[in-house]
Design a protein around this motif. Structure first.
Motif, PDB file in Angstrom:
ATOM      1  N   ASP A 105       0.829  -1.211   0.000  1.00  0.00           N
ATOM      2  CA  ASP A 105       0.000   0.000   0.000  1.00  0.00           C
ATOM      3  C   ASP A 105       0.861   1.258   0.000  1.00  0.00           C
ATOM      4  O   ASP A 105       0.615   2.201  -0.751  1.00  0.00           O
ATOM      5  CB  ASP A 105      -0.909  -0.009   1.222  1.00  0.00           C
ATOM      6  N   THR A 221     -13.257  -2.223   5.699  1.00  0.00           N
ATOM      7  CA  THR A 221     -12.652  -1.893   4.408  1.00  0.00           C
ATOM      8  C   THR A 221     -11.127  -1.878   4.444  1.00  0.00           C
ATOM      9  O   THR A 221     -10.483  -1.881   3.394  1.00  0.00           O
ATOM     10  CB  THR A 221     -13.132  -0.522   3.934  1.00  0.00           C
ATOM     11  N   LYS A 223      -9.430   0.574   5.153  1.00  0.00           N
ATOM     12  CA  LYS A 223      -9.016   1.881   4.654  1.00  0.00           C
ATOM     13  C   LYS A 223      -8.882   2.864   5.815  1.00  0.00           C
ATOM     14  O   LYS A 223      -9.523   2.700   6.856  1.00  0.00           O
ATOM     15  CB  LYS A 223     -10.024   2.415   3.638  1.00  0.00           C
TER      16      LYS A 223
END
Length: 544
Positions: A105, A221, A223
């Motif tokens: 990421d 998620t 996130k």
């Protein structure tokens, strides 16, 4: 003056001295001095019994220092110093086991600044002032807002030079690397790693005093949750730090996908990957003092969950705790180069940290013999050094930037053995939470005296030790005077790790205390002649 009046004034002076002390290891210089006025005790002037000269150190050992510098600093008297840095990386976790379906990421390099927390708001957000930031932009010292600092180009590369633990010619000795080994910077692999689109992380870099807020991660998620106008989404808060996003593919290919044998332990990893190079360019004058060993590179990645229900977020950390090297390139000014090359006494002494200069001091043996013959008991022996007023003016402005660009302490040591004097050892004075002013009786702390800035250093015990010695153990050795970043980065406090060897040794001087190497600052003092010349005063009592 009666005793009570004298006692009261003495207490006031001592109290004022205590209040002037700084607050932590790398707090700013103005906290050290203020505008206090001090009165020194008088003594018999023996200034004619000492000789002092500048000594150009040349390249100094600069590997594995406790504080390193990165950036550029200019000074009209000393010239320009450019500091670059190389560090080996180490595995925070050896022999990692990575899962399947890995997606990197981000990769973030983080190195904290020395800083002071000034306040905290109702949401827990802190306001900070950065310490150990040196700049030619004097307006910065008005309010310490980092947006006033000049931006510069910062580059990070993978370095492929092996910084060995031991001397390759003698494995019983630790490895030594020197401040002039610029070729180490060029041993790089691949392209620049801090290649993010944000220019503040590379071509337009400058220190940032903002607290770093780390967002929480959404459990479903995976996130990051938005934190703007949502302080409840802040997971952790960190002091200000360098944060650079590094090339994801580089770390995926060279770390995540590396042959597992290279990750089994740190010896294998260092031999394989080595570390990082930090270098600067287009710098108009900003230098940062940093403890890189508190820094790291964190790889944030996702991998398949073992229950096959999507992805999970993971991290893998590389620490900056391996061997390191500070490379210091110094372009001397004409006045500094001339002073160091002169063989005759001058009106000034030039002391400079890093790859700089110290002063050598020799006390006339005739004075020592005279004190011995008199059976003297020395009550006080002190050296007094005055900062050249023109140098003060060159650093000063309406916001008193002199306090931040002039060294706050000098250190006197046995130059023949690179040891502290007995006065240092015997002085147990401490000030709570102000270690830079510990051992204040021994001194060496910048003080304002009758509108001049001075350093006073007591060497009373050193002189008594010599004149009272009956065995020949303690002799009248040459002394060294150096800039001190910390009074505790000394051989007595930290052993051999606090000694930096000289690449080009003299007949007497083979090494210096590392405290002088880790300061980027310089000071111009009065020399052996002129209105601001060095003074040596002794008060003694004859034995009957």
């Amino acid at each position: 003056m009666n005793f009570n009046t004298f006692a009261k004034k003495s207490i006031v002076l001592l109290f004022g001295f205590l209040l002037s002390c700084d607050q932590d290891y790398n707090t700013l210089g103005a906290d050290l001095v203020g505008d206090e006025t001090f009165t020194f005790l008088a003594g018999e002037d023996k200034s004619s019994s000492i000789t002092i000269n500048d000594l150009d150190l040349g390249a100094v050992q600069s590997n594995n220092l406790s504080v390193n510098h990165l950036g550029l600093l200019k000074n009209d008297y000393f010239g320009e110093t450019t500091a670059s840095f190389v560090t080996q990386l180490q595995l925070a976790t050896a022999a990692p086991v990575f899962g399947t379906g890995i997606e990197v990421d981000s990769v973030v390099l983080s190195v904290p600044y020395f800083s002071t927390k000034l306040s905290t708001d109702v949401n827990g957000k802190g306001t900070y002032r950065l310490d150990s930031i040196y700049t030619n932009t004097k307006d910065y010292y008005t309010d310490f807002k980092t947006d006033k600092l000049p931006a510069f180009n910062l580059e990070v590369f993978r370095n492929n030079f092996a910084l060995n633990d031991y001397d390759i010619n003698d494995i019983t000795k630790n490895g030594k690397y020197y401040s002039d080994q610029e070729s180490v910077l060029d041993v790089v692999v691949g392209e620049k790693l801090n290649n993010a689109a944000n220019p503040n992380e590379n071509t337009n870099f400058k220190p940032n005093q903002a607290e770093f807020e780390k967002p929480k991660v959404d459990d479903l998620t995976q996130k990051l949750l938005p934190i703007k106008d949502n302080p409840g989404n802040v997971g952790e808060r960190f002091s200000p730090r360098i944060r650079l996003h590094l090339d994801k593919s580089h770390f995926e290919n060279n770390i995540i996908k590396a042959d597992s044998r290279y990750l089994t332990n740190n010896n294998a990893f260092v031999n394989y990957y080595k570390g990082l190079t930090f270098r600067v360019s287009r710098n108009e004058g900003t230098m940062m003092g940093l403890d890189f060993k508190k820094g790291d590179v964190t790889i944030y990645y996702k991998q398949d969950r073992t229950d096959n229900k999507g992805k999970e977020m993971k991290t893998f950390v590389l620490k900056m705790t391996g061997n390191n090297l500070n490379i210091l390139k110094h372009n001397k000014s004409a006045i500094y180069a001339s002073a160091l090359s002169s063989n005759t006494p001058t009106d000034n002494l030039f002391l400079k940290g890093g790859q700089g200069s110290i002063a050598e001091i020799k006390i006339d043996q005739a004075l020592i013999d005279d004190l011995k013959n008199k059976g003297a008991l020395v009550n006080d022996a002190s050296l007094y050094f005055t900062v050249d007023p023109n140098f003060v003016n060159s650093l000063s402005s309406s916001n008193k930037s002199f306090y931040y660009l002039n060294p706050m302490r000098l250190y006197l040591f046995n130059a023949e053995k690179t040891r502290s004097l007995l006065d240092y050892t015997n002085d147990i004075t401490k000030l709570t939470n102000v270690p830079k002013k510990d051992k204040y009786v021994h001194g060496g702390i910048l003080q304002k005296v009758n509108d001049k800035y001075m350093y006073r250093i007591r060497l009373t015990d050193h002189i008594n030790q010599i004149i009272n010695d009956k065995t020949g153990t303690y002799t009248n050795v040459k002394l060294g005077l150096a800039i001190a970043e910390s009074i505790y980065i000394t051989p007595e406090a930290q052993g051999l790790s606090a000694i930096s060897a000289l690449k080009n040794t003299t007949n007497i001087l083979k090494s210096i205390p590392s405290t002088a190497v880790i300061s980027p600052l310089g000071v111009v003092l009065g020399g052996m002649q002129g209105d601001n010349k060095v003074q040596f005063k002794i008060s003694y009592t004859k034995r009957n």
